[in-house]
Motif scaffolding. Structure first.
Motif, PDB file in Angstrom:
ATOM      1  N   LEU A 190       5.230 -17.593  -7.393  1.00 35.38           N
ATOM      2  CA  LEU A 190       5.233 -16.900  -6.113  1.00 35.38           C
ATOM      3  C   LEU A 190       4.072 -17.376  -5.249  1.00 35.38           C
ATOM      4  O   LEU A 190       2.968 -17.638  -5.742  1.00 35.38           O
ATOM      5  N   GLN A 204       3.369 -13.652  -1.101  1.00 39.69           N
ATOM      6  CA  GLN A 204       4.479 -12.963  -1.741  1.00 39.69           C
ATOM      7  C   GLN A 204       3.970 -12.085  -2.875  1.00 39.69           C
ATOM      8  O   GLN A 204       4.378 -10.927  -3.023  1.00 39.69           O
ATOM      9  N   ARG A 205       3.088 -12.630  -3.687  1.00 39.15           N
ATOM     10  CA  ARG A 205       2.581 -11.875  -4.837  1.00 39.15           C
ATOM     11  C   ARG A 205       1.842 -10.619  -4.388  1.00 39.15           C
ATOM     12  O   ARG A 205       1.960  -9.550  -4.996  1.00 39.15           O
ATOM     13  N   VAL A 264       4.340  -8.041  -3.467  1.00 40.89           N
ATOM     14  CA  VAL A 264       4.980  -7.502  -4.665  1.00 40.89           C
ATOM     15  C   VAL A 264       4.096  -6.458  -5.325  1.00 40.89           C
ATOM     16  O   VAL A 264       4.557  -5.382  -5.739  1.00 40.89           O
ATOM     17  N   LYS A 315      12.279 -13.531   1.269  1.00 43.70           N
ATOM     18  CA  LYS A 315      12.223 -12.065   1.404  1.00 43.70           C
ATOM     19  C   LYS A 315      12.935 -11.372   0.252  1.00 43.70           C
ATOM     20  O   LYS A 315      12.429 -10.399  -0.310  1.00 43.70           O
ATOM     21  N   VAL A 347      10.929 -11.575  -2.906  1.00 44.43           N
ATOM     22  CA  VAL A 347       9.860 -10.582  -2.891  1.00 44.43           C
ATOM     23  C   VAL A 347      10.418  -9.194  -3.200  1.00 44.43           C
ATOM     24  O   VAL A 347       9.841  -8.440  -3.991  1.00 44.43           O
ATOM     25  N   ARG A 367       9.413  -6.959  -6.291  1.00 43.06           N
ATOM     26  CA  ARG A 367       8.841  -5.646  -5.983  1.00 43.06           C
ATOM     27  C   ARG A 367       9.530  -4.560  -6.805  1.00 43.06           C
ATOM     28  O   ARG A 367       8.869  -3.670  -7.358  1.00 43.06           O
TER      29      ARG A 367
END
Length: 716
Positions: free
Chosen positions: A251, A255-256, A259, A277, A280, A284
């Motif tokens: 990621l 992004q991380r 999340v 998206k 993510v 998540r």
């Protein structure tokens, strides 16, 4: 001991012939269990500048390249035939960036060697290029210390300082660490240094990292986009089963952070096509059930607009979640969830659809006033976009209701005179005990708000939020009480293909201070992305909360040819070209399953499907309510709506004639100017979505007159 694997290793593994992959897999599994086993012979690579790179024998032909700096750290970095593996290792140097703490892989060129041997003096960049000296003008206003803090290795400062244009930067993309390239791209796109630091979530203040602490380096967010620490054998097996599905573990730091973030309320994430998206959103959901809401009865609802997207997402969640985690994530489109919720509580809603709905409208239109010059289609769209959207049930409510986004002005008296049409349609529904989808959402919300139906849902993750209606978001708000980590909403109005518009704040969803944006495109080449973006140029695109959105600063990491546009004299000639091109791609190594032929309507799609089959190609049709079955062989065919949420190496948009794209019927359904404008924007967005499914190439074909949208995008 720490065993990690690089994304380069997985890419190299995917290129190993199938007959040799089994031996590589067996080696890696043994290596993960005991990297210092006596049977593994670490052979120094004499040609390598980095003496911490070793070769490990897999069989007579293949070697793995391992980075082993000591301290119990072992990183699988490459696998290839003996000579090619040694050549790869000879050109790589691994180093911990002292400013950012990230483990970076540099290409060992003679220029870098010279720069390392003779470090340049640290001097602030001039305020502007010296007169008559344009060299380095691209980054002339950026100080060395800021370039270093953004991830540029010191050895590469002379190279970076030489860039005169974005073309220079793009030519050297492979020479720069990914995080440094992204930062420089944003600066080249017009961002200030301060904005870039904010976008990259980095501090402009200097930092000092231990260049020998490789354990800490592997834990760095920038490192995690390149290296994955393997904790369990099942993780390793999944990585090797699908080596190119790198979204599962690698990621982007931004992004991380999305999340894993702790949010004090709803979060909205925007991002253009290909920015990850949905990736993510899936991670998540996994994070929420594994780290936040961990009770045995806690549930996370992952919802989206259509059934086929929910099906695709569920299949992908299976690849990153354990059985226990997946059991506590409910993946379902919102209409289906509402219907199930009502049936479980004794309600048996009948949906008004198709011919029955048409007959009800015919009956309702019989009572429209003769002296009000509104087309029949106007009443239908007014019902959907005003009456139903706001839940209006009386003439007084309708007279007072705002009609934002409608281009035809209606005074109070006109509203009173046309209200009987809507009242009659509702009566038709009630007489048949029937409901529309939006009624199901409203009914479910009202039951929940009564407080008599407690739910185990602790959080809702929403994908493709741009296609959700106002009533949908009111239901989503009711599903879980406001609080930490309650709602996570991702979307992109550039991809709105169902014409719903809403503002989250009007639905009781407060995202202030929690709006985020993704700008890095992982899928589409920059040439295809730019072409697709031109389709929406000049159109106002909202940010899902009443503001405006744009694609400034978006970056695609790959490059290739611009979309190919071909016009033919007949459908037969067009199909002959499609068959020839698909055969060429397959013969040159592209899997047929990575190729899709898309068309605007099901009828047009079926025409091309027949032609491809008659041309001797194996074809697999993507259906509305089923995931793309990877085990099914053949070129994919689909409607442009169906490819939403998917990706392919090569995309063909066929039958793109004017009148089909944009679809004349879709534009003629309403005589309201604003509605027609929205309809054309939706048609443009649909073509944008289709083209941005492509990872490597996109082709648009037509027999006769090419779509004016395609012509316009080429001309802009």
């Amino acid at each position: 001991m720490t065993v990690a694997m690089s994304c380069d290793f997985l890419r190299a593994f995917s290129e190993v012939p199938k007959g040799s992959q089994k031996k590589v897999r067996e080696f890696v599994e043994r290596f993960q269990q005991r990297p210092d086993a006596p049977g593994l012979h670490f052979e120094p690579i004499e040609s390598a500048r980095d003496k911490r790179l070793f070769s490990v024998r897999i069989d007579q032909a293949y070697r793995a390249v391992v980075f082993h700096p000591g301290s119990g750290i072992f990183v699988l970095t490459w696998v290839d035939h003996h000579d090619r593996a040694y050549a790869w290792a000879a050109g790589r140097v691994f180093a911990v960036n002292p400013e950012t703490g990230a483990l970076q892989v540099l290409t060992a060129t003679e220029e870098e060697a010279a720069a390392e041997a003779r470090p340049a003096a640290r001097e602030p960049a001039p305020a502007a290029p010296a007169p008559g000296r344009p060299a380095g003008a691209l980054l002339a206003r950026v100080k060395d210390k800021h370039l270093l803090r953004l991830g540029v290795p010191e050895a590469l400062l002379p190279l970076v300082r030489s860039f005169e244009s974005e073309d220079d930067l793009e030519r050297h993309e492979d020479d720069l660490p990914q995080e440094a390239y992204e930062a420089l791209f944003l600066i080249a796109a017009g961002y200030t240094v301060e904005q870039v630091f904010h976008e990259m979530d980095k501090s402009p203040e200097g930092g000092v990292s231990d260049p020998a602490d490789f354990g800490a380096a592997l834990a760095n967010d920038d490192s995690k986009r390149r290296f994955y620490v393997i904790d369990e054998a099942k993780d390793l097996a999944e990585l090797l089963n699908t080596p190119l599905a790198q979204w599962r573990v690698f990621l982007h730091p931004k992004q991380r952070r999305l999340v894993e973030m702790h949010a004090n309320g709803p979060v909205r994430v925007l991002g253009g096509a290909g920015t990850g998206k949905t990736v993510v959103a899936m991670h998540r959901a996994k994070h929420l059930v594994s780290k936040v809401f961990t009770g045995a009865d806690d549930r996370v609802l992952f919802t989206t607009f259509t059934r086929n997207l929910a099906t695709d997402i569920y299949e992908n969640l299976r690849r990153i979640c354990s059985v226990e985690e997946l059991a506590r994530i409910d993946v379902v489109n919102l209409d289906a969830w509402a219907g199930d919720f009502l049936r479980e509580r004794g309600f048996q809603p009948k949906l008004m659809m198709g011919d029955e709905a048409e007959r009800c409208w015919e009956n309702a239109l019989n009572v429209r006033p003769a002296n009000v010059p509104l087309a029949p289609a106007f009443y239908r769209s007014e019902w959907e976009q005003v009456v139903q959207a706001q839940g209006l049930t009386s003439i007084d409510d309708y007279v007072r209701a705002p009609r934002l986004g409608r281009g035809t002005k209606l005074g109070r008296e006109v509203r009173r005179r046309i209200w009987p049409v809507f009242q009659e349609y509702r009566t038709q529904l009630l007489e048949q005990n029937a409901r529309e989808f939006i009624d199901l959402l409203r009914d479910a919300r009202q039951l929940i708000e009564q407080g008599r139906h407690p739910l185990p849902i602790r959080s809702v993750v929403v994908d493709e939020a741009q296609d959700m209606s106002t009533e949908a978001f009111r239901l989503i708000r009711a599903l879980v009480p406001p609080g930490p980590n309650d709602l996570f909403i991702v979307g992109d109005a550039h991809q709105r293909i169902y014409r719903y518009k809403t503002a989250l704040a009007q639905c009781g969803i407060d995202i202030r201070g929690r709006g985020r944006k993704l700008r890095l495109n992982y899928r589409t080449t920059d040439e295809i992305r730019r072409y697709a973006v031109r389709l929406l140029e000049g159109r106002r695109i909202d940010d899902l909360d009443g503001g405006a959105d744009d694609q400034r600063g978006y970056l695609s990491l790959t490059h290739g040819e611009a979309p190919l546009v071909k016009v033919f004299g007949s459908v037969a000639d067009e199909c002959a070209f499609l068959i020839q091109e698909i055969r060429r791609l397959v013969e040159t190594g592209s899997p047929a399953e990575g190729i899709v032929v898309g068309a605007r309507t099901a009828h047009v799609m079926e025409e091309y499907e027949r032609a491809l089959r008659q041309g001797g190609l194996t074809v697999y049709r993507l259906r509305r309510d089923a995931a793309d079955a990877a085990e099914k062989a053949g070129v994919r065919v689909a409607t442009l709506h169906r490819v939403k949420g998917l990706e392919f190496d090569h995309v063909f948009v066929a039958g793109a004639t004017d009148g089909v794209i944009p679809l004349a019927k879709a534009l003629a359904e309403d005589d309201d100017p604003a509605s027609r404008e929205d309809a054309e924007t939706a048609e443009r967005a649909l073509l944008y979505v289709a083209l941005t499914r492509a990872k490597k190439s996109a082709v648009v074909t037509a027999a006769g007159e090419m779509s004016r949208l395609v012509v316009l995008a080429r001309a802009v």
